[in-house]
Design an enzyme around this catalytic site. Structure first.
Site, PDB file in Angstrom:
ATOM      1  N   ARG A  67      33.237  32.002  36.040  1.00 59.17           N
ATOM      2  CA  ARG A  67      33.684  33.356  35.708  1.00 59.17           C
ATOM      3  C   ARG A  67      32.845  33.924  34.563  1.00 59.17           C
ATOM      4  NH1 ARG A  67      36.431  37.742  35.996  1.00 59.17           N
ATOM      5  NH2 ARG A  67      37.558  38.494  34.174  1.00 59.17           N
ATOM      6  N   HIS A 114      50.056  32.704  38.000  1.00 60.62           N
ATOM      7  CA  HIS A 114      48.827  31.911  38.080  1.00 60.62           C
ATOM      8  C   HIS A 114      48.857  30.976  39.277  1.00 60.62           C
ATOM      9  CE1 HIS A 114      49.336  33.218  33.901  1.00 60.62           C
ATOM     10  NE2 HIS A 114      48.051  33.429  33.979  1.00 60.62           N
ATOM     11  N   SER A 150      49.085  45.566  37.127  1.00 62.27           N
ATOM     12  CA  SER A 150      48.189  45.537  38.283  1.00 62.27           C
ATOM     13  C   SER A 150      48.909  44.992  39.507  1.00 62.27           C
ATOM     14  CB  SER A 150      46.957  44.693  37.974  1.00 62.27           C
ATOM     15  OG  SER A 150      47.338  43.396  37.622  1.00 62.27           O
ATOM     16  N   GLU A 187      43.967  36.006  20.249  1.00 59.71           N
ATOM     17  CA  GLU A 187      42.573  35.570  20.382  1.00 59.71           C
ATOM     18  C   GLU A 187      41.718  35.820  19.157  1.00 59.71           C
ATOM     19  OE1 GLU A 187      40.320  36.667  23.749  1.00 59.71           O
ATOM     20  OE2 GLU A 187      41.914  36.153  25.152  1.00 59.71           O
TER      21      GLU A 187
END
Ligand code: GLN
Ligand code: ZN
Length: 754
Positions: free
Chosen positions: A518, A697, A436, A608
């Site tokens: 979020r 970040h 992205s 995850e």
């Protein structure tokens, strides 16, 4: 002495808090932006709590969790409760500012780290503790919310995170064993129990989800001593210890040995062994989590009721509950008017789950006849779901059944490397990015206009192509070697694919909290997954038409698509993963046919989905790796497969990363200082690797020298022929000027080293 009649029949373990229409998110963000003052924020919060608590009461829950509301995170709230915020925020005088500084940092201080809450997509803030952390009790929040609820005539049950889970989730900043701090915490919990009783609480819920993970002998002892000791507090509410997210196993008997009054067990994730064990606990209230708080499917009464009556008939006092907090499901199905009516009838979001719990509790106490109509509707929906042809698409199943082991295997990596290099002719230390590029305001405006119907799809596509052209031109000008199209057309890397695949449904308002303000809207996988048409080929070939440099095709992998969706509960996860893998595989083949020479399949969520218990992990990693390989092994040897991994400590999955057999792996490393390369070497990994050398970040622009140093360090672990140069994640959250400057330095560093 405790009142023996102090019992209840229908509850949930926690309520969502972000607001049915994300009111809290908006209020908090307004507060951060200075458009709303603290009083205004508290007012919004109070109103949200009031609406929700009274709704839960009116829906017939006779014990209601209070205090699961939060401005950011319940673990951070617990750190505040116990006076355990880090020293670096202690100087911030204003309470809310201090809280938010701990949560998200400010110009002077770094925030607490954030990590996944067990196996959910919620992220909590990691308390920082040490051997010398001084704890102190700050009970304002639980007491205020309790009093507020009691004033509303709500049968309130305060909820706090338990000491064992708190210590296990915290990070030891000095390396000391935090379990040693238990004796210092317990007096605070004892004091709090007294205060809650004084304020009118008859029950308190102490959350110990850590008890569903593998515990050491010392931890089992800690469970026994902690809860025995808390049960000895003289004036206290009845204690319900809540376990959830998995089978509680031996920890259940440790809790049963103590004199607490209730135990909540997750019978959705836990299964029959926990049901059987609970049957022998006849001196406590068993809060039976039979309604899935972690997923969106309607409960099957013919599965839940026999478990409930089985417990009751064994002489157990039972309350019906959600398996975990409703934090992890959307508020209500009401706004989902666009959903296919049939699919909608199979679902239960938060409000519907509360109604299901009420129905089951009534069936249990007053007999099925008392709720015959509701049970009939539920049974019809469950049967209808089983019969729907979309859940069993024979063509997909036949295709999977016919695959042989070779379908997931490519020729040896070193042979592929030679062929790919002949085709791509890349320089040493090739430079690339993760996919992205910055989500510019132009992109956001176009998306909003499309949503509002102000522009049509054709106009939207024209604008996205313009974005792609700009991103390609920028990358050429910067001098990157392998380009990307920038992903402007994607709202989200999972939803984008879910919207194009059969078997998935999207919601309009199905928001759940991911962290802080979020929220995400996970798609729902309800049926067999089929790719009805190509998904990305037009965008990528357009981008490729603008440049002579290779443009990477960009796909999301099957494990990540699963991890960020609500999953089917009617077949093993591995089966759904294989179906998604086939769809991705078909897309890679179509990209290849269209002339694309490099295809990246992102798996940032590989870590995850790792099961909470060690015993379950190997089986997961096996099917996860297999699904990725199935996705990527359909292409020729000359097509280079990349993958991207981030968001995690890779320790437990490092072997699986090698197993993916991707030609090139870009991996987050900017913050973990390249240690990951040594770990990969130790696991026998010998493929291309791009450890992130630019921490996306942070808004900071890394200098060329700094990047060169990182690369030099990387070259100690990896030969130059295998090393790639890239940022550590996608650039969509950064500004174009930051990205441009950073990438120029990145290219300069690579050139200098060549
Ligand atoms: N290709 C994606 C991007 O660059 C990867 C995102 C991620 O790692 N979460 O945005
Ligand atoms: Zn990433």
């Amino acid at each position: 002495m405790l009142n023996p009649d102090n019992t209840f029949t229908a509850t949930v373990l926690g309520l969502p808090r972000i607001g049915a229409n994300r009111e809290l998110k908006r209020a908090i963000e307004s507060y951060w932006a200075g458009r709303l003052d603290a009083a205004g924020l508290h007012q919004v919060a109070r109103e949200l709590r009031t609406t929700q608590l009274t709704a839960a009461r009116d829906a017939g829950l006779d014990s209601i969790p209070v205090g699961t509301f939060s401005y950011y995170d319940q673990v951070l709230d617990t750190a505040v409760l116990l006076g355990a915020l880090p020293q670096r925020v202690a100087g911030i005088a204003d309470e809310l500012d201090r809280y938010f500084a701990a949560a998200r940092g400010n110009a002077e201080v770094a925030p607490l780290e954030m990590t996944k809450w067990f196996d959910t997509n919620y992220h909590y803030l990691v308390p920082e503790l040490a051997a010398d952390t001084v704890f102190s009790l700050h009970p304002d929040k639980p007491l205020t919310e309790l009093k507020e609820a009691l004033a509303l005539d709500v049968p309130a049950r305060p909820v706090i995170v338990g000491p064992i889970t708190f210590l296990k989730l915290a990070k030891s900043v000095d390396g000391s064993d935090l379990l040693n701090r238990l004796p210092d915490l317990l007096p605070l919990y004892e004091q709090l129990l007294g205060l809650l009783a004084e304020a009118g609480a008859t029950w308190v819920q102490i959350d110990e989800p850590s008890l569903v993970t593998d515990l050491t002998a010392a931890e089992f002892d800690a469970v026994r001593t902690t809860y025995q000791r808390l049960s000895e507090v003289s004036a206290r509410p009845s204690i319900l210890v809540a376990t959830y997210f998995g089978r509680v196993g031996a920890a259940l008997s440790a809790l049963a040995d103590t004199a607490i009054e209730g135990i909540a067990v997750d019978l959705v994730a836990g299964g029959d062994a926990d049901v059987a064990a609970a049957q022998s606990i006849t001196d406590k209230l068993i809060v039976a989590g039979v309604v899935d708080g972690h997923n969106v499917w309607r409960v099957d009464p013919d599965h839940a009721l026999p478990r409930l009556t089985g417990l009751r008939d064994a002489g157990v006092r039972v309350a019906v509950s959600s398996s975990c907090s409703l934090l992890h499901v959307p508020y209500s199905l009401d706004p989902e008017t666009d959903l296919d009516a049939r699919l909608r009838s199979w679902l239960a979001f938060g409000a519907e789950k509360i109604a299901e719990i009420r129905v089951l509790a009534t069936a249990l106490t007053a007999g099925e006849a008392a709720v015959a109509g509701d049970l009939e509707i539920a049974r019809t929906a469950v049967l209808d779901r089983k019969a729907d042809p979309r859940l069993k698409v024979q063509a997909v199943r036949d295709r999977l059944a016919a695959l042989d082991a070779d379908a997931a295997r490519r020729t040896p990596a070193d042979e592929r490397r030679v062929l790919q290099q002949e085709r791509l002719n890349l320089p040493l230390l090739p430079t690339t990015t993760i996919g992205s590029y910055p989500q510019t305001s132009r992109i956001r405006v176009a998306r909003a206009e499309l949503r509002r119907g102000e522009i049509d799809q054709a106009e939207y596509d024209v604008r996205m192509r313009a974005e792609i052209a700009e991103v390609i031109a920028l990358q050429e000008e910067i001098g990157l070697d392998v380009l990307v199209h920038g992903e402007p057309e994607r709202n989200d890397m999972v939803q984008y694919f879910a919207e194009q695949l059969d078997g998935f449904a999207a919601t309009v308002n199905g928001w759940v909290q991911s962290y802080g303000t979020r929220c995400v809207r996970p798609p729902i996988v309800y049926g067999d997954v089929v790719r009805p048409a190509v998904m990305t080929v037009d965008w990528i070939t357009y981008a490729q038409s603008l440049t002579d440099k290779p443009v990477k095709g960009m796909l999301t992998g099957p494990v990540t698509i699963l991890a960020w969706s609500f999953i089917r509960d009617d077949q093993p996860l591995a089966d759904t993963a294989r179906q998604i893998a086939l769809a991705i595989r078909d897309e890679t083949v179509d990209l290849e046919t269209a002339g694309i020479g490099i295809i990246q399949v992102d798996e940032p969520a590989l870590r995850e989905l790792l099961p909470l218990r060690k015993a379950d992990q190997a089986a997961y990693l096996e099917w996860a790796v297999e699904a990725f390989r199935l996705s990527t092994a359909g292409v020729a040897d000359t097509t280079q497969i990349h993958t991207h991994l981030c968001y995690s400590e890779f320790g437990e999955v490092i072997g699986a990363i090698a197993g993916l057999d991707a030609d090139v792996t870009s991996i987050e490393a900017a913050r973990s200082h390249m240690e990951v390369l040594d770990d990969l070497n130790a696991a026998g990994f010998d493929l291309g690797v791009g450890p992130g050398v630019y921490d996306i970040h942070s808004p900071r622009v890394p200098g060329a020298e700094e990047i060169e140093q990182s690369l030099s360090r990387a070259l100690k672990a990896v030969p130059a022929e295998r090393l790639w140069v890239n940022p550590d994640c996608g650039l969509k959250t950064r500004r174009t000027d930051e990205v441009t400057a950073s990438l120029r330095n990145l290219v300069a560093a690579a050139k200098a080293l060549r």
